[in-house]
Design a protein around this motif. Structure first.
Motif, mmCIF file in Angstrom:
data_model
loop_
_atom_site.group_PDB
_atom_site.id
_atom_site.type_symbol
_atom_site.label_atom_id
_atom_site.label_comp_id
_atom_site.label_asym_id
_atom_site.label_seq_id
_atom_site.Cartn_x
_atom_site.Cartn_y
_atom_site.Cartn_z
ATOM 1 N N MET A 331 -23.751 -15.138 11.115
ATOM 2 C CA MET A 331 -22.525 -14.280 10.344
ATOM 3 C C MET A 331 -22.996 -12.658 8.777
ATOM 4 O O MET A 331 -22.427 -12.260 8.762
ATOM 5 N N GLN A 332 -24.308 -13.054 8.880
ATOM 6 C CA GLN A 332 -24.668 -12.212 8.300
ATOM 7 C C GLN A 332 -24.848 -10.381 9.091
ATOM 8 O O GLN A 332 -24.642 -9.651 8.510
ATOM 9 N N LYS A 333 -25.129 -10.534 10.345
ATOM 10 C CA LYS A 333 -24.882 -9.489 10.608
ATOM 11 C C LYS A 333 -23.518 -8.833 11.034
ATOM 12 O O LYS A 333 -23.137 -8.313 10.920
ATOM 13 N N VAL A 334 -22.764 -9.970 11.375
ATOM 14 C CA VAL A 334 -21.034 -9.998 11.129
ATOM 15 C C VAL A 334 -19.925 -8.794 9.933
ATOM 16 O O VAL A 334 -20.337 -8.122 10.331
ATOM 17 N N ILE A 335 -21.217 -9.439 9.030
ATOM 18 C CA ILE A 335 -21.003 -8.862 7.338
ATOM 19 C C ILE A 335 -20.961 -7.699 7.432
ATOM 20 O O ILE A 335 -20.880 -6.550 7.164
ATOM 21 N N ALA A 336 -22.917 -7.230 7.562
ATOM 22 C CA ALA A 336 -23.049 -5.769 7.722
ATOM 23 C C ALA A 336 -22.471 -4.779 8.511
ATOM 24 O O ALA A 336 -22.922 -3.846 8.098
ATOM 25 N N LEU A 337 -22.687 -5.544 9.633
ATOM 26 C CA LEU A 337 -21.487 -3.924 10.498
ATOM 27 C C LEU A 337 -20.505 -3.694 9.735
ATOM 28 O O LEU A 337 -19.804 -2.875 10.346
ATOM 29 N N ALA A 338 -19.379 -5.336 9.411
ATOM 30 C CA ALA A 338 -18.085 -4.959 9.299
ATOM 31 C C ALA A 338 -18.714 -3.566 7.704
ATOM 32 O O ALA A 338 -17.491 -2.339 7.793
ATOM 33 N N GLY A 339 -19.129 -3.684 6.878
ATOM 34 C CA GLY A 339 -19.576 -3.128 5.679
ATOM 35 C C GLY A 339 -20.053 -1.488 6.132
ATOM 36 O O GLY A 339 -20.069 -0.149 5.615
ATOM 37 N N ASN A 340 -20.828 -1.450 7.457
ATOM 38 C CA ASN A 340 -21.302 -0.005 7.918
ATOM 39 C C ASN A 340 -20.187 0.937 8.041
ATOM 40 O O ASN A 340 -20.556 1.654 8.282
ATOM 41 N N ALA A 341 -19.453 -0.457 9.205
ATOM 42 C CA ALA A 341 -17.811 0.743 9.960
ATOM 43 C C ALA A 341 -17.652 1.034 8.653
ATOM 44 O O ALA A 341 -16.977 2.257 8.797
ATOM 45 N N THR A 342 -17.129 0.240 8.433
ATOM 46 C CA THR A 342 -16.041 0.579 6.704
ATOM 47 C C THR A 342 -16.592 2.296 5.875
ATOM 48 O O THR A 342 -16.097 2.100 5.168
ATOM 49 N N THR A 343 -17.742 2.212 5.888
ATOM 50 C CA THR A 343 -18.396 3.374 4.891
ATOM 51 C C THR A 343 -18.437 4.029 5.957
ATOM 52 O O THR A 343 -18.720 5.592 4.700
ATOM 53 N N ILE A 344 -18.890 4.314 6.715
ATOM 54 C CA ILE A 344 -18.429 5.848 7.690
ATOM 55 C C ILE A 344 -17.293 5.709 7.555
ATOM 56 O O ILE A 344 -16.723 7.113 7.846
ATOM 57 N N VAL A 345 -15.939 4.936 7.806
ATOM 58 C CA VAL A 345 -15.212 5.549 6.822
ATOM 59 C C VAL A 345 -14.709 6.459 6.502
ATOM 60 O O VAL A 345 -14.090 7.510 6.080
ATOM 61 N N ASP A 393 -19.283 -3.307 18.312
ATOM 62 C CA ASP A 393 -20.697 -4.049 17.752
ATOM 63 C C ASP A 393 -20.141 -5.117 16.626
ATOM 64 O O ASP A 393 -20.431 -6.688 16.695
ATOM 65 N N PHE A 394 -19.454 -4.837 15.807
ATOM 66 C CA PHE A 394 -18.828 -6.092 14.840
ATOM 67 C C PHE A 394 -17.971 -6.755 15.580
ATOM 68 O O PHE A 394 -18.507 -7.796 15.530
ATOM 69 N N GLU A 395 -16.569 -5.904 16.141
ATOM 70 C CA GLU A 395 -15.910 -6.656 17.008
ATOM 71 C C GLU A 395 -16.754 -8.095 18.100
ATOM 72 O O GLU A 395 -16.241 -8.635 17.968
ATOM 73 N N THR A 396 -17.861 -7.590 18.244
ATOM 74 C CA THR A 396 -18.126 -7.989 19.536
ATOM 75 C C THR A 396 -18.934 -9.628 19.522
ATOM 76 O O THR A 396 -18.980 -10.632 19.531
ATOM 77 N N GLU A 397 -19.469 -8.990 17.849
ATOM 78 C CA GLU A 397 -20.316 -10.202 17.594
ATOM 79 C C GLU A 397 -19.446 -11.273 16.686
ATOM 80 O O GLU A 397 -19.377 -12.653 16.793
ATOM 81 N N ALA A 398 -18.400 -10.459 16.255
ATOM 82 C CA ALA A 398 -17.542 -11.980 15.026
ATOM 83 C C ALA A 398 -16.733 -12.463 16.662
ATOM 84 O O ALA A 398 -16.930 -13.962 15.985
ATOM 85 N N ALA A 399 -16.503 -11.912 17.239
ATOM 86 C CA ALA A 399 -16.472 -12.793 18.517
ATOM 87 C C ALA A 399 -16.682 -13.785 18.701
ATOM 88 O O ALA A 399 -16.615 -14.925 19.808
ATOM 89 N N ALA A 400 -17.917 -13.054 18.829
ATOM 90 C CA ALA A 400 -19.241 -14.436 19.464
ATOM 91 C C ALA A 400 -19.243 -15.225 18.705
ATOM 92 O O ALA A 400 -19.814 -16.182 18.957
ATOM 93 N N LEU A 401 -19.434 -14.722 17.723
ATOM 94 C CA LEU A 401 -19.909 -15.966 16.656
ATOM 95 C C LEU A 401 -18.643 -17.285 17.073
ATOM 96 O O LEU A 401 -18.211 -18.417 16.598
#
Length: 441
Positions: A331-345, A393-401
Protein backbone atom coordinates in the motif's frame (compact mmCIF):
# COMPACT_ATOMS: atom_id res chain seq x y z
CA UNK A 1 -30.85 23.22 -3.87
CA UNK A 2 -30.36 19.48 -3.42
CA UNK A 3 -26.99 17.98 -4.22
CA UNK A 4 -27.33 15.26 -6.87
CA UNK A 5 -26.53 11.75 -5.74
CA UNK A 6 -22.99 10.83 -6.69
CA UNK A 7 -21.98 7.63 -8.47
CA UNK A 8 -19.77 5.17 -6.57
CA UNK A 9 -16.14 6.24 -6.21
CA UNK A 10 -14.14 5.42 -9.30
CA UNK A 11 -10.48 5.23 -10.19
CA UNK A 12 -7.88 4.39 -12.76
CA UNK A 13 -6.28 1.02 -12.21
CA UNK A 14 -6.09 -0.60 -15.65
CA UNK A 15 -4.04 -3.38 -17.25
CA UNK A 16 -3.30 -6.04 -14.69
CA UNK A 17 -4.96 -9.24 -15.85
CA UNK A 18 -2.41 -9.74 -18.59
CA UNK A 19 0.20 -9.85 -15.84
CA UNK A 20 -1.71 -12.25 -13.61
CA UNK A 21 -2.54 -15.92 -14.11
CA UNK A 22 -6.16 -16.97 -14.14
CA UNK A 23 -5.63 -18.75 -10.84
CA UNK A 24 -4.86 -15.39 -9.21
CA UNK A 25 -8.11 -13.89 -10.46
CA UNK A 26 -10.02 -16.97 -9.35
CA UNK A 27 -8.48 -16.72 -5.89
CA UNK A 28 -9.32 -13.02 -5.74
CA UNK A 29 -12.91 -13.81 -6.70
CA UNK A 30 -13.17 -16.47 -3.98
CA UNK A 31 -11.85 -14.10 -1.34
CA UNK A 32 -14.17 -11.36 -2.53
CA UNK A 33 -17.15 -13.67 -2.06
CA UNK A 34 -16.22 -13.81 1.59
CA UNK A 35 -16.39 -10.02 1.65
CA UNK A 36 -19.96 -10.30 0.33
CA UNK A 37 -22.08 -7.23 -0.03
CA UNK A 38 -19.81 -5.08 2.09
CA UNK A 39 -17.53 -4.36 -0.88
CA UNK A 40 -18.41 -0.70 -0.95
CA UNK A 41 -16.96 -0.11 2.52
CA UNK A 42 -18.65 0.85 5.77
CA UNK A 43 -21.10 3.73 5.85
CA UNK A 44 -19.76 7.14 6.68
CA UNK A 45 -19.75 7.94 10.34
CA UNK A 46 -21.84 10.92 11.52
CA UNK A 47 -19.78 14.03 11.06
CA UNK A 48 -18.66 15.58 14.36
CA UNK A 49 -19.26 19.26 15.06
CA UNK A 50 -16.64 21.70 13.85
CA UNK A 51 -14.09 22.77 16.45
CA UNK A 52 -14.38 26.22 18.01
CA UNK A 53 -12.29 28.96 16.47
CA UNK A 54 -10.71 31.93 18.15
CA UNK A 55 -12.06 34.43 15.66
CA UNK A 56 -15.62 35.71 15.37
CA UNK A 57 -17.81 33.31 13.40
CA UNK A 58 -19.07 34.34 10.01
CA UNK A 59 -22.77 34.58 9.26
CA UNK A 60 -23.88 31.10 8.17
CA UNK A 61 -25.39 30.61 4.76
CA UNK A 62 -28.38 28.34 4.15
CA UNK A 63 -27.20 24.71 4.33
CA UNK A 64 -26.76 22.66 1.21
CA UNK A 65 -28.21 19.15 1.54
CA UNK A 66 -25.60 16.45 1.25
CA UNK A 67 -25.64 13.42 -0.96
CA UNK A 68 -25.79 9.94 0.54
CA UNK A 69 -22.44 8.32 1.24
CA UNK A 70 -21.34 7.01 -2.11
CA UNK A 71 -19.55 3.92 -0.92
CA UNK A 72 -22.29 2.88 1.49
CA UNK A 73 -25.41 3.34 -0.58
CA UNK A 74 -25.47 0.20 -2.70
CA UNK A 75 -23.86 -3.13 -1.76
CA UNK A 76 -22.08 -4.75 -4.66
CA UNK A 77 -23.36 -8.28 -5.35
CA UNK A 78 -20.89 -11.06 -6.01
CA UNK A 79 -22.26 -11.39 -9.54
CA UNK A 80 -20.78 -7.98 -10.30
CA UNK A 81 -17.28 -8.91 -9.15
CA UNK A 82 -15.97 -9.48 -12.66
CA UNK A 83 -17.30 -6.10 -13.72
CA UNK A 84 -15.62 -4.47 -10.71
CA UNK A 85 -12.31 -6.17 -11.44
CA UNK A 86 -12.57 -4.99 -15.05
CA UNK A 87 -13.38 -1.55 -13.71
CA UNK A 88 -16.38 0.76 -13.68
CA UNK A 89 -16.88 3.25 -16.46
CA UNK A 90 -18.46 6.22 -14.74
CA UNK A 91 -16.74 9.11 -12.97
CA UNK A 92 -13.03 8.35 -12.96
CA UNK A 93 -13.47 6.09 -16.00
CA UNK A 94 -11.25 3.19 -15.08
CA UNK A 95 -11.60 1.93 -11.51
CA UNK A 96 -9.91 -1.32 -10.49
CA UNK A 97 -9.38 -2.62 -14.01
CA UNK A 98 -7.70 -5.99 -14.19
CA UNK A 99 -7.91 -6.26 -17.96
CA UNK A 100 -5.98 -4.29 -20.58
CA UNK A 101 -7.65 -1.55 -22.56
CA UNK A 102 -6.74 0.65 -25.47
CA UNK A 103 -5.26 4.04 -24.66
CA UNK A 104 -5.78 6.91 -24.68
CA UNK A 105 -9.52 6.68 -23.98
CA UNK A 106 -11.95 8.87 -25.87
CA UNK A 107 -12.35 12.14 -23.94
CA UNK A 108 -15.85 12.92 -22.69
CA UNK A 109 -17.72 15.83 -24.24
CA UNK A 110 -17.29 18.71 -21.78
CA UNK A 111 -20.49 20.22 -20.40
CA UNK A 112 -21.51 23.71 -21.42
CA UNK A 113 -19.57 26.34 -19.53
CA UNK A 114 -16.77 23.95 -18.50
CA UNK A 115 -13.30 25.50 -18.25
CA UNK A 116 -11.22 25.11 -21.36
CA UNK A 117 -7.87 23.40 -21.42
CA UNK A 118 -6.20 20.62 -23.33
CA UNK A 119 -4.16 17.75 -21.88
CA UNK A 120 -0.42 17.54 -22.44
CA UNK A 121 -0.09 15.65 -25.75
CA UNK A 122 1.02 12.08 -25.15
CA UNK A 123 0.34 12.20 -21.40
CA UNK A 124 -1.24 8.99 -20.09
CA UNK A 125 -4.34 9.97 -18.15
CA UNK A 126 -8.04 9.20 -17.68
CA UNK A 127 -10.49 11.98 -18.57
CA UNK A 128 -13.25 12.67 -16.06
CA UNK A 129 -16.43 14.73 -16.25
CA UNK A 130 -16.63 18.17 -14.71
CA UNK A 131 -17.04 18.05 -10.91
CA UNK A 132 -20.56 18.54 -9.58
CA UNK A 133 -21.18 22.31 -9.91
CA UNK A 134 -23.48 22.53 -6.88
CA UNK A 135 -20.84 21.10 -4.59
CA UNK A 136 -18.12 23.16 -6.26
CA UNK A 137 -20.04 26.36 -5.59
CA UNK A 138 -20.69 25.51 -1.96
CA UNK A 139 -17.13 24.38 -1.21
CA UNK A 140 -15.80 27.52 -2.93
CA UNK A 141 -18.06 29.72 -0.80
CA UNK A 142 -17.12 27.99 2.45
CA UNK A 143 -13.39 27.94 1.82
CA UNK A 144 -13.28 31.64 1.01
CA UNK A 145 -15.23 32.41 4.17
CA UNK A 146 -12.78 30.29 6.18
CA UNK A 147 -9.76 31.93 4.57
CA UNK A 148 -11.00 35.47 5.16
CA UNK A 149 -13.03 35.28 8.35
CA UNK A 150 -11.34 32.55 10.37
CA UNK A 151 -7.64 32.66 9.54
CA UNK A 152 -7.09 35.99 7.69
CA UNK A 153 -5.14 34.07 5.10
CA UNK A 154 -4.40 36.67 2.46
CA UNK A 155 -4.56 40.42 1.78
CA UNK A 156 -7.11 41.90 -0.61
CA UNK A 157 -4.64 42.12 -3.50
CA UNK A 158 -4.25 38.31 -3.52
CA UNK A 159 -7.98 37.64 -3.94
CA UNK A 160 -7.81 37.11 -7.70
CA UNK A 161 -5.09 34.48 -7.26
CA UNK A 162 -7.09 32.73 -4.56
CA UNK A 163 -10.15 32.59 -6.78
CA UNK A 164 -8.05 31.51 -9.77
CA UNK A 165 -6.73 28.55 -7.82
CA UNK A 166 -10.25 27.07 -8.09
CA UNK A 167 -9.74 24.90 -5.04
CA UNK A 168 -13.43 24.01 -4.86
CA UNK A 169 -13.33 22.38 -8.31
CA UNK A 170 -10.05 20.76 -7.36
CA UNK A 171 -11.22 19.02 -4.22
CA UNK A 172 -14.70 18.07 -5.45
CA UNK A 173 -13.09 16.48 -8.50
CA UNK A 174 -10.49 14.62 -6.43
CA UNK A 175 -12.91 13.21 -3.84
CA UNK A 176 -15.99 11.92 -5.71
CA UNK A 177 -16.94 9.59 -2.82
CA UNK A 178 -17.06 12.29 -0.12
CA UNK A 179 -20.45 11.80 1.56
CA UNK A 180 -20.97 15.44 2.58
CA UNK A 181 -19.70 18.93 1.86
CA UNK A 182 -18.32 18.96 5.41
CA UNK A 183 -16.10 16.01 4.53
CA UNK A 184 -14.91 17.79 1.38
CA UNK A 185 -14.01 20.81 3.48
CA UNK A 186 -11.53 18.71 5.50
CA UNK A 187 -9.40 18.25 2.39
CA UNK A 188 -10.02 21.75 1.07
CA UNK A 189 -8.78 23.56 4.17
CA UNK A 190 -5.66 21.41 4.32
CA UNK A 191 -4.96 21.98 0.62
CA UNK A 192 -5.26 25.76 1.00
CA UNK A 193 -3.10 25.74 4.14
CA UNK A 194 -0.38 23.68 2.44
CA UNK A 195 -0.45 26.03 -0.54
CA UNK A 196 -0.08 29.03 1.79
CA UNK A 197 3.00 27.49 3.39
CA UNK A 198 4.49 26.76 -0.03
CA UNK A 199 3.81 30.28 -1.35
CA UNK A 200 4.70 32.31 1.73
CA UNK A 201 7.64 30.24 2.99
CA UNK A 202 9.12 28.78 -0.19
CA UNK A 203 8.03 30.54 -3.37
CA UNK A 204 5.76 33.22 -4.82
CA UNK A 205 4.80 35.47 -1.92
CA UNK A 206 7.98 36.24 -0.04
CA UNK A 207 9.34 32.71 0.16
CA UNK A 208 13.06 32.08 0.41
CA UNK A 209 15.36 29.10 1.01
CA UNK A 210 17.16 31.15 3.65
CA UNK A 211 15.83 30.23 7.09
CA UNK A 212 13.24 27.87 5.64
CA UNK A 213 14.03 25.09 8.10
CA UNK A 214 13.11 27.26 11.08
CA UNK A 215 9.86 28.42 9.51
CA UNK A 216 8.80 24.90 8.53
CA UNK A 217 9.64 23.46 11.93
CA UNK A 218 7.58 26.05 13.77
CA UNK A 219 4.70 25.67 11.31
CA UNK A 220 4.82 21.90 11.72
CA UNK A 221 4.04 22.31 15.42
CA UNK A 222 0.61 23.56 14.32
CA UNK A 223 0.05 20.03 12.97
CA UNK A 224 2.05 18.07 15.53
CA UNK A 225 1.62 20.00 18.80
CA UNK A 226 4.44 20.94 21.12
CA UNK A 227 4.39 19.47 24.62
CA UNK A 228 6.62 21.53 26.84
CA UNK A 229 6.68 23.12 30.29
CA UNK A 230 3.97 25.40 31.63
CA UNK A 231 6.34 28.35 31.44
CA UNK A 232 6.86 28.09 27.68
CA UNK A 233 3.58 26.55 26.48
CA UNK A 234 1.75 29.92 26.23
CA UNK A 235 4.48 31.38 24.03
CA UNK A 236 4.20 28.48 21.64
CA UNK A 237 0.38 28.71 21.57
CA UNK A 238 0.60 32.41 20.77
CA UNK A 239 3.06 31.73 17.95
CA UNK A 240 0.44 29.66 16.10
CA UNK A 241 -1.34 32.92 15.25
CA UNK A 242 1.76 34.87 14.23
CA UNK A 243 1.51 34.43 10.45
CA UNK A 244 -1.01 33.28 7.86
CA UNK A 245 0.52 29.84 7.15
CA UNK A 246 0.57 28.88 10.81
CA UNK A 247 -2.96 30.17 11.38
CA UNK A 248 -4.13 28.13 8.41
CA UNK A 249 -2.29 24.97 9.50
CA UNK A 250 -3.64 25.24 13.05
CA UNK A 251 -7.25 25.76 12.02
CA UNK A 252 -7.29 23.19 9.20
CA UNK A 253 -5.73 20.58 11.49
CA UNK A 254 -8.29 21.24 14.23
CA UNK A 255 -11.09 20.54 11.80
CA UNK A 256 -9.32 17.45 10.48
CA UNK A 257 -8.65 15.97 13.93
CA UNK A 258 -12.31 16.47 14.84
CA UNK A 259 -13.27 14.03 12.06
CA UNK A 260 -10.26 11.71 11.78
CA UNK A 261 -9.25 8.82 14.00
CA UNK A 262 -5.98 9.15 15.95
CA UNK A 263 -4.33 6.81 13.46
CA UNK A 264 -5.52 8.85 10.45
CA UNK A 265 -4.33 12.09 12.06
CA UNK A 266 -0.91 10.65 12.84
CA UNK A 267 -0.63 9.25 9.30
CA UNK A 268 -1.26 12.74 7.92
CA UNK A 269 1.33 14.33 10.24
CA UNK A 270 3.89 11.79 9.04
CA UNK A 271 3.23 12.60 5.40
CA UNK A 272 3.42 16.33 6.10
CA UNK A 273 6.83 15.80 7.70
CA UNK A 274 7.87 14.05 4.48
CA UNK A 275 6.60 17.06 2.52
CA UNK A 276 8.57 19.51 4.64
CA UNK A 277 11.72 17.39 4.24
CA UNK A 278 11.31 17.66 0.47
CA UNK A 279 10.95 21.45 0.72
CA UNK A 280 14.24 21.58 2.61
CA UNK A 281 16.13 19.52 0.01
CA UNK A 282 14.95 21.80 -2.78
CA UNK A 283 15.89 24.84 -0.71
CA UNK A 284 19.38 23.45 -0.12
CA UNK A 285 19.93 23.08 -3.88
CA UNK A 286 18.71 26.65 -4.40
CA UNK A 287 21.15 27.98 -1.83
CA UNK A 288 24.01 26.01 -3.38
CA UNK A 289 23.00 26.96 -6.93
CA UNK A 290 23.08 23.27 -7.81
CA UNK A 291 20.93 21.36 -10.27
CA UNK A 292 20.59 17.82 -8.89
CA UNK A 293 20.97 14.63 -10.86
CA UNK A 294 17.69 13.41 -12.32
CA UNK A 295 17.43 10.53 -9.88
CA UNK A 296 18.14 12.92 -6.99
CA UNK A 297 15.41 15.25 -8.17
CA UNK A 298 12.96 12.35 -8.39
CA UNK A 299 13.94 11.29 -4.87
CA UNK A 300 13.19 14.81 -3.63
CA UNK A 301 9.86 14.75 -5.47
CA UNK A 302 8.85 11.58 -3.66
CA UNK A 303 8.82 13.72 -0.52
CA UNK A 304 7.92 17.15 -1.90
CA UNK A 305 4.76 15.96 -3.61
CA UNK A 306 1.00 15.54 -3.28
CA UNK A 307 1.21 12.48 -1.04
CA UNK A 308 -0.58 14.04 1.98
CA UNK A 309 -3.65 14.61 -0.21
CA UNK A 310 -4.53 11.08 -1.38
CA UNK A 311 -3.41 9.61 1.95
CA UNK A 312 -6.48 11.18 3.61
CA UNK A 313 -8.93 9.85 1.03
CA UNK A 314 -10.56 7.55 3.60
CA UNK A 315 -11.11 10.34 6.13
CA UNK A 316 -12.69 12.48 3.42
CA UNK A 317 -14.75 9.45 2.37
CA UNK A 318 -16.08 8.99 5.91
CA UNK A 319 -14.45 5.62 6.66
CA UNK A 320 -11.06 4.33 7.82
CA UNK A 321 -8.45 2.10 6.23
CA UNK A 322 -7.01 0.34 9.31
CA UNK A 323 -3.48 1.34 10.26
CA UNK A 324 -1.96 -2.08 9.62
CA UNK A 325 -3.42 -2.20 6.11
CA UNK A 326 -2.32 1.34 5.34
CA UNK A 327 1.20 0.61 6.58
CA UNK A 328 1.77 -2.56 4.56
CA UNK A 329 4.61 -2.17 2.07
CA UNK A 330 2.42 -2.77 -1.00
CA UNK A 331 0.00 0.00 0.00
CA UNK A 332 2.84 2.40 0.78
CA UNK A 333 4.30 1.73 -2.67
CA UNK A 334 0.96 2.44 -4.33
CA UNK A 335 0.53 5.72 -2.43
CA UNK A 336 4.11 6.77 -3.20
CA UNK A 337 3.71 6.06 -6.92
CA UNK A 338 0.43 7.98 -6.99
CA UNK A 339 2.13 10.96 -5.36
CA UNK A 340 5.11 10.75 -7.71
CA UNK A 341 2.97 10.59 -10.86
CA UNK A 342 0.67 13.43 -9.84
CA UNK A 343 3.62 15.63 -8.93
CA UNK A 344 5.19 15.19 -12.37
CA UNK A 345 1.79 16.26 -13.76
CA UNK A 346 2.32 19.49 -11.82
CA UNK A 347 5.84 19.85 -13.24
CA UNK A 348 4.53 19.51 -16.80
CA UNK A 349 1.54 21.84 -16.52
CA UNK A 350 3.37 24.51 -14.48
CA UNK A 351 6.44 24.44 -16.74
CA UNK A 352 5.75 27.68 -18.64
CA UNK A 353 4.47 29.42 -15.48
CA UNK A 354 7.74 28.66 -13.70
CA UNK A 355 9.87 29.71 -16.68
CA UNK A 356 8.19 33.13 -16.56
CA UNK A 357 8.91 33.52 -12.83
CA UNK A 358 12.11 35.16 -11.55
CA UNK A 359 15.08 32.90 -10.88
CA UNK A 360 15.47 29.24 -11.70
CA UNK A 361 12.67 26.88 -10.71
CA UNK A 362 13.55 23.23 -10.60
CA UNK A 363 11.15 20.91 -12.37
CA UNK A 364 11.70 17.62 -14.14
CA UNK A 365 12.12 19.05 -17.69
CA UNK A 366 14.62 21.64 -16.44
CA UNK A 367 16.66 19.01 -14.56
CA UNK A 368 16.65 16.55 -17.48
CA UNK A 369 17.72 19.29 -19.92
CA UNK A 370 20.59 20.34 -17.67
CA UNK A 371 21.83 16.92 -16.60
CA UNK A 372 21.29 14.95 -19.81
CA UNK A 373 22.19 17.66 -22.30
CA UNK A 374 18.82 17.65 -24.06
CA UNK A 375 16.97 20.53 -25.67
CA UNK A 376 14.10 22.05 -23.72
CA UNK A 377 11.62 20.30 -26.02
CA UNK A 378 13.27 16.88 -25.79
CA UNK A 379 13.61 17.17 -22.02
CA UNK A 380 9.92 18.00 -21.74
CA UNK A 381 8.96 15.05 -23.95
CA UNK A 382 11.17 12.73 -21.90
CA UNK A 383 9.46 14.00 -18.74
CA UNK A 384 6.14 12.90 -20.24
CA UNK A 385 7.62 9.41 -20.63
CA UNK A 386 8.76 9.43 -17.00
CA UNK A 387 5.25 10.36 -15.90
CA UNK A 388 3.68 7.66 -18.06
CA UNK A 389 6.02 5.02 -16.63
CA UNK A 390 5.11 6.10 -13.10
CA UNK A 391 1.40 5.98 -13.92
CA UNK A 392 1.64 2.49 -15.38
CA UNK A 393 3.60 1.33 -12.35
CA UNK A 394 1.02 2.88 -10.03
CA UNK A 395 -1.84 1.15 -11.82
CA UNK A 396 -0.07 -2.21 -12.01
CA UNK A 397 0.85 -2.18 -8.31
CA UNK A 398 -2.61 -1.02 -7.26
CA UNK A 399 -4.34 -3.67 -9.35
CA UNK A 400 -2.04 -6.36 -7.92
CA UNK A 401 -2.84 -5.22 -4.38
CA UNK A 402 -6.56 -5.16 -5.19
CA UNK A 403 -6.38 -8.74 -6.45
CA UNK A 404 -4.34 -10.14 -3.56
CA UNK A 405 -6.04 -8.19 -0.75
CA UNK A 406 -9.78 -7.90 -1.53
CA UNK A 407 -10.61 -6.40 1.86
CA UNK A 408 -13.50 -3.92 1.43
CA UNK A 409 -11.67 -0.94 2.88
CA UNK A 410 -8.54 -1.70 0.84
CA UNK A 411 -10.59 -1.84 -2.36
CA UNK A 412 -12.36 1.39 -1.54
CA UNK A 413 -9.16 3.16 -0.56
CA UNK A 414 -7.47 2.14 -3.82
CA UNK A 415 -10.44 3.48 -5.77
CA UNK A 416 -10.22 6.71 -3.80
CA UNK A 417 -6.50 7.18 -4.43
CA UNK A 418 -6.92 6.53 -8.14
CA UNK A 419 -9.87 8.94 -8.31
CA UNK A 420 -7.62 11.53 -6.69
CA UNK A 421 -4.99 10.91 -9.39
CA UNK A 422 -7.57 11.44 -12.12
CA UNK A 423 -9.09 14.51 -10.47
CA UNK A 424 -5.68 16.07 -9.94
CA UNK A 425 -4.89 15.77 -13.63
CA UNK A 426 -8.28 17.19 -14.61
CA UNK A 427 -7.75 20.26 -12.43
CA UNK A 428 -4.29 20.92 -13.86
CA UNK A 429 -5.50 20.47 -17.42
CA UNK A 430 -8.54 22.71 -17.05
CA UNK A 431 -7.08 25.47 -14.86
CA UNK A 432 -6.09 27.83 -17.65
CA UNK A 433 -5.89 30.72 -15.18
CA UNK A 434 -2.73 29.17 -13.76
CA UNK A 435 -1.34 26.93 -16.49
CA UNK A 436 -0.58 26.91 -20.19
CA UNK A 437 1.41 24.45 -22.30
CA UNK A 438 4.74 25.14 -24.02
CA UNK A 439 4.78 25.38 -27.80
CA UNK A 440 6.55 22.08 -28.39
CA UNK A 441 4.10 20.46 -30.84
Amino acid sequence: MPVPELPPPQSSLPEAASRFGTHVLAAAAARARDAGAAFGGPPAAPFPPAPPTLSAPSVPAPPVPDAPAAGASAPVPVADLDRILRGPNGLGTAGLRLTPREEPPTPPVPPAGAPEGVPVPGLYHHPVPEPDPVRVEEVSRRIKSWALDEVSLYPEEWEEQFDGFSVGRYMVGCHPDAPTVDHLMLATRLMVAENAVDDCYCEDHGGSPVGLGERLLLAHTALDPLYTTKEYQPQWAESLHSDAPRRAYRSAMEYFVSAASPSQADRFRHDMARLHMGYLAEAAWAQLGRVPEVWEYLAMRQFNNFRPCPTITDTVGGYELPADLHAQAAMQKVIALAGNATTIVNDLYSYTKELDAPGQHLNLPVVIAEREGLSDRDAYLKSIEVHNDLMHDFETEAAALAATCPVPTVQRFLRGVAAWVDGNHHWHQSNTYRYSLPDFW
